[in-house]
Structure formats: C-alpha cells, structure tokens
Scaffold this active site. Sequence first.
Site, PDB file in Angstrom:
ATOM      1  N   ARG A 105      -3.988   8.475 -10.225  1.00  0.00           N
ATOM      2  CA  ARG A 105      -5.195   8.676 -11.019  1.00  0.00           C
ATOM      3  C   ARG A 105      -6.325   9.077 -10.299  1.00  0.00           C
ATOM      4  O   ARG A 105      -7.385   9.364 -10.807  1.00  0.00           O
ATOM      5  CB  ARG A 105      -5.494   7.415 -11.906  1.00  0.00           C
ATOM      6  CG  ARG A 105      -4.596   7.553 -13.224  1.00  0.00           C
ATOM      7  CD  ARG A 105      -4.758   6.199 -14.037  1.00  0.00           C
ATOM      8  NE  ARG A 105      -4.163   4.913 -13.536  1.00  0.00           N
ATOM      9  CZ  ARG A 105      -4.410   3.893 -13.793  1.00  0.00           C
ATOM     10  NH1 ARG A 105      -5.446   3.789 -14.564  1.00  0.00           N
ATOM     11  NH2 ARG A 105      -3.818   2.832 -13.122  1.00  0.00           N
ATOM     12  N   ALA A 113       0.766  -1.249   0.134  1.00  0.00           N
ATOM     13  CA  ALA A 113      -0.064   0.213   0.057  1.00  0.00           C
ATOM     14  C   ALA A 113       0.853   1.319   0.053  1.00  0.00           C
ATOM     15  O   ALA A 113       0.509   2.246   0.658  1.00  0.00           O
ATOM     16  CB  ALA A 113      -1.061   0.021   1.251  1.00  0.00           C
TER      17      ALA A 113
HETATM   18  C1  UD1 Z   1       0.735  -5.519 -10.637  1.00  0.00           C
HETATM   19  C2  UD1 Z   1       1.347  -6.664 -11.181  1.00  0.00           C
HETATM   20  C3  UD1 Z   1       0.596  -7.335 -12.346  1.00  0.00           C
HETATM   21  C4  UD1 Z   1      -0.933  -7.576 -11.964  1.00  0.00           C
HETATM   22  C5  UD1 Z   1      -1.545  -6.219 -11.276  1.00  0.00           C
HETATM   23  C6  UD1 Z   1      -2.904  -6.579 -10.790  1.00  0.00           C
HETATM   24  C7  UD1 Z   1       3.830  -6.645 -10.785  1.00  0.00           C
HETATM   25  C8  UD1 Z   1       5.170  -6.161 -11.578  1.00  0.00           C
HETATM   26  N1  UD1 Z   1       2.629  -6.664 -11.572  1.00  0.00           N
HETATM   27  O1  UD1 Z   1       0.967  -4.684 -11.554  1.00  0.00           O
HETATM   28  O2  UD1 Z   1       0.912  -8.567 -12.849  1.00  0.00           O
HETATM   29  O3  UD1 Z   1      -1.721  -7.760 -12.871  1.00  0.00           O
HETATM   30  O4  UD1 Z   1      -0.711  -5.823 -10.185  1.00  0.00           O
HETATM   31  O5  UD1 Z   1      -3.205  -5.310 -10.108  1.00  0.00           O
HETATM   32  O6  UD1 Z   1       3.739  -6.965  -9.734  1.00  0.00           O
HETATM   33  N2  UD1 Z   1       3.369  -1.054  -4.398  1.00  0.00           N
HETATM   34  C9  UD1 Z   1       3.877  -0.801  -3.469  1.00  0.00           C
HETATM   35  N3  UD1 Z   1       5.370  -0.338  -3.832  1.00  0.00           N
HETATM   36  C10 UD1 Z   1       5.678  -0.558  -4.882  1.00  0.00           C
HETATM   37  C11 UD1 Z   1       4.853  -0.735  -6.061  1.00  0.00           C
HETATM   38  C12 UD1 Z   1       3.635  -1.025  -5.858  1.00  0.00           C
HETATM   39  O7  UD1 Z   1       3.450  -0.629  -2.378  1.00  0.00           O
HETATM   40  O8  UD1 Z   1       6.702  -0.047  -5.047  1.00  0.00           O
HETATM   41  C13 UD1 Z   1       1.812  -1.475  -4.453  1.00  0.00           C
HETATM   42  C14 UD1 Z   1       0.813  -0.364  -4.990  1.00  0.00           C
HETATM   43  O9  UD1 Z   1       0.627   0.494  -3.949  1.00  0.00           O
HETATM   44  C15 UD1 Z   1      -0.491  -1.146  -5.138  1.00  0.00           C
HETATM   45  C16 UD1 Z   1       0.157  -2.717  -5.379  1.00  0.00           C
HETATM   46  O10 UD1 Z   1       1.411  -2.570  -4.725  1.00  0.00           O
HETATM   47  O11 UD1 Z   1      -1.279  -1.305  -4.347  1.00  0.00           O
HETATM   48  C17 UD1 Z   1       0.126  -2.877  -7.009  1.00  0.00           C
HETATM   49  O12 UD1 Z   1       1.073  -2.126  -7.548  1.00  0.00           O
HETATM   50  P1  UD1 Z   1       0.935  -1.361  -9.227  1.00  0.00           P
HETATM   51  O13 UD1 Z   1       1.968  -0.529  -9.441  1.00  0.00           O
HETATM   52  O14 UD1 Z   1      -0.431  -1.088  -9.138  1.00  0.00           O
HETATM   53  O15 UD1 Z   1       1.151  -2.919  -9.727  1.00  0.00           O
HETATM   54  P2  UD1 Z   1       0.873  -3.119 -11.408  1.00  0.00           P
HETATM   55  O16 UD1 Z   1       1.651  -2.143 -12.283  1.00  0.00           O
HETATM   56  O17 UD1 Z   1      -0.716  -2.549 -11.549  1.00  0.00           O
END
Ligand code: UD1
Length: 461
Positions: free
Chosen positions: A17, A11
């Site tokens: 967005r 999180a």
């Molecule tokens: C990720 C998955 C993808 C999946 C999708 C589903 C990866 C590389 N990809 O993509 O395969 O289909 O979720 O929704 O994992 N977050 C952190 N720290 C970070 C990055 C993200 O806490 O450094 C959290 C975000 O706040 C979010 C979640 O992890 O709640 C997912 O991150 P997001 O960047 O939305 O992943 P996607 O690119 O959508």
Amino acid sequence: MSTPVSIAILAAGLGTRMKSKKAKVLHHAGGMPLVEHVVTAALEIAGDPSRVVTVVGHQAAAVEATLSSYGTGHVLQADQRGTGHALAMCQPMLEPAGGLVMVLYGDAPLIRVETLRGLLELRESTGAACVVITAELDDPHGYGRIVRSDAGDVAAIVEQKALRDGQDAIREINSGIYCFRGDLLWKLLPGIRPNPASGEIYLTDMVEAINAAGERVVPMCLEDPQEIFGINTRVELAEADRILRERKTTELMLSGVTIVRPETVTIDRGVKVGMDTVIEPFAQILGNTEIGEDCTIGAGAIIRNCTIDSQVIVEPYTLMGTTRLERGVHVGPFARLRQDNHVEAGAHVGNFVELKKTRLGAGSKSMHLAYLGDSVIGAKVNVGAGTITCNYDGRKKSPTQIGDGSFIGSNSTLVAPLQVGEGSYVAAGSVVTSDIPEDTLALGRARQVNKPGWPSRRRGH
Ligand code: UD1
Ligand code: CA
C-alpha cells in the site's frame, strides 16, 4: 542483574500500500528510515547488538545495508509465510542466547523505549510466559482482537477475518509487540500449524498454545495508542513523521530552546540545540547538526550536518551543509554555505554569498553577492560585493589565499591559484591573475578615459 533480552524485528513485508519501488521500512519519518527507529530502540533495550535480529525479505540487501552500521543480525525470510514463521526464522540465532524474546515491527517506529521497559517490568512482576502490548481503539477494524479470560489475562487473539459473533465489538487490539519467555516460545512455536484459511503461520496463535501449556499471557494496555501505530500508506508515513517531529520539538523546548510555531519546523532526531537558542518558523535542522546556546536560526533556514557555536545568528533562508560556524558569526539572509566551510569567530557572511570549501577568518566580512570557493581567507578581511574566486578552469579546482587585513574591492575577479599577501588592496573591478605581495595595491583593470562633449556630438547638437 535482570534477565537478558533478545529482540526480533519483523520487517520482511513489502508494504504494497506504500505504492513504492522501495521497501516500506526504508521510507523515512522523523529524518530516518522507519526500521532504524525500531533498531535504535531495540538496541537500548537489548544493550548488545548481537541480541537484535531483523527479519528481512523484500529488498533484503537494501535493508541490511541501511542497518549495517549498527552491528545487529539479520535473517532472510524469502517467502513471507506469516508473523509466526518470521519469528521462527530467528530461533537459531536467538535461542542459544537464552532469556526473554521481544518482538517488534519494522514498520511501527513510534514505540518508546520507556514503554518497552514497562513491558519488561510487567513481564518480571507477573512472571507471565508472554506479555502483549494492547490498546483500545475507537476503530479496531483490521487488527487482531484481544479476547480476555475471566481473570483478565489474554485467552486468545482473533484476527479480523476470524471474528465470531460479538467479537467485532471488542475494541482492545493486538499491537503485535510482545515479550516472551524464550524457553517456552522456542518450545511451542514450532508446533503452531498454518492457519487453514490463509496458509500463514500466525504468531498470535502462540497465545492459545501458551494457555494450553498452563502458563499466562498478560495484556499491557497502553493509555496512548499512538505508540503502536504501524505505517501502511504514505498518508500514515506523513502522520508518523509529524508525531516524531513533534516529539523532538517538545523535547527541545522542555530543555530550554524557544521554537516559534513548532509545528512548522523540521528537526531531525540526532540534532542538538543549546539553551536560549531561538528557532524561527519553517527552519529545517537536519542530520547530526549541533547548535550552541543563544543562537537564532532564522525562518526557512536549512541546516544539515553543521556545527554551530554559541551566539551565532543565521538569518532567514540560509542554506548550510557540513559547515562550522564559530562563536558570534552572522550569516544570511539568503546565504549558501554549501559544504566544508569554516567561518571563524565574529565573521559575517551576507546575502547571496556562496561559500564552498572555504575558511573565512575571524572578524572577516563578505556581505553581498560573492562566490568564495576553495579559499583560505585570513582575519579581518573585507571581501567586497560581487567578488568571485575563479576556482575552476574547466579541468581542475585551484585554491585562493587571502592574507589577514586585506581589502578586496567590489566586483573583483580572483583567478586561482592565487595568493593575496597580508594587508593588501585589490582595486574594485579588477581581474587578478597573479599573486599580490603583502602591503600592495593591485589594479587589474583598464584605466578610465573621460571624453568631454562626446554625448552631445553623437546626438548631433
Ligand atoms: C498482525 C497481527 C495482528 C495485529 C497486527 C498489528 C498476526 C497474525 N496478526 O497483523 O494481530 O493486530 O499485526 O499491526 O500476527 N512480517 C514479516 N514476515 C511475514 C509476515 C509479516 O516479516 O511473513 C512483518 C511485516 O513486514 C510487518 C509485521 O510483520 O512489519 C506485521 O505483519 P502484517 O502482515 O502487517 O500483520 P497484520 O496482518 O497486520
Ligand atoms: Ca500490519
């Protein structure tokens, strides 16, 4: 005993967005912040709050404050360097606990506890190093795609940008929810290298690492993809809210509550409602409100953190906060029971009556147009239309006490502090500034003077 489970909730992201000053996971759906839905589900699975860790980043302090009452852990991911990096931040806290590690997202609040139990069962029955929740979507664009092996296991997860020829036809997507065997996860995760294109560490790269170690990654494909729905925009937030509200009304209806036009009502998750109570359209029942059996909650009523006994009628457009209504009470329409009131059995509060910090005794009535503040009113009292307790002198609030069986005439002004004894009367239109003993009639108004012929003399004929 089954294998213990720790849970990491990712999180840290900002949620650009949402176009908001507030971190995405703090936006509300179904009456609570998104991340709280996930934390409550995680707690049901893990049992012990020390086994639940939220990865915070954007507005870390605000997110931690929101979750403080749960006693769960937090780790700060100052720079969002990818989902794999986020999970790696949890290693020091979760590795010593041993067992399984589940990964959830703070912005995906619709996941059900039963589904997470199913995830654990499939992990157990397959002995897989990882089970990943997947779903087939009509429009899989933007998601990581599941590449299956010949045996039907997961061979790889390929992110949208890395899709090769033909792979964009794959409709099975990665939810981002996984259950890992902790030992393998913590062994292999530090070896995942940053993605060359983005520089982020992708948790999805664990799939190939596990396969290379000769272990299995098994998919759990959901019938209903709704549960893995992640929120990115306020349009999606409204959709998640609608789904959570619908779950609540369905649960209540199946437990014996009648809800008229359920798509119009707003009922928070923590609300309890007894059998054979009827909830009319556009009612909002919020917070930790509890409602007994055989009540009617009228159209457009807004009720927050109230306790309502059985056989109570709340007429339409009544607003209530932190108020207790005993059995058989009748309030509204258009009543305002602002805060900290207690209305005893069988009492009536009618239209355009406001109560604040007031106790209204059993069987008492205030039917029209009154303000009763900081008052203790006994049983079987009749409060006439237009009665006002003057509880505020510009500096301090003062109390009013009215004894059992008293009668307050219409349009009386009761200047507090004031005590009205049992069985007394206040004449209509009085301004009452001193205490009234019991069994006494108080007249606090000028005596009427009739002047016969005065109008025609004025008219000059
Ligand atoms: C990720 C998955 C993808 C999946 C999708 C589903 C990866 C590389 N990809 O993509 O395969 O289909 O979720 O929704 O994992 N977050 C952190 N720290 C970070 C990055 C993200 O806490 O450094 C959290 C975000 O706040 C979010 C979640 O992890 O709640 C997912 O991150 P997001 O960047 O939305 O992943 P996607 O690119 O959508
Ligand atoms: Ca996402």
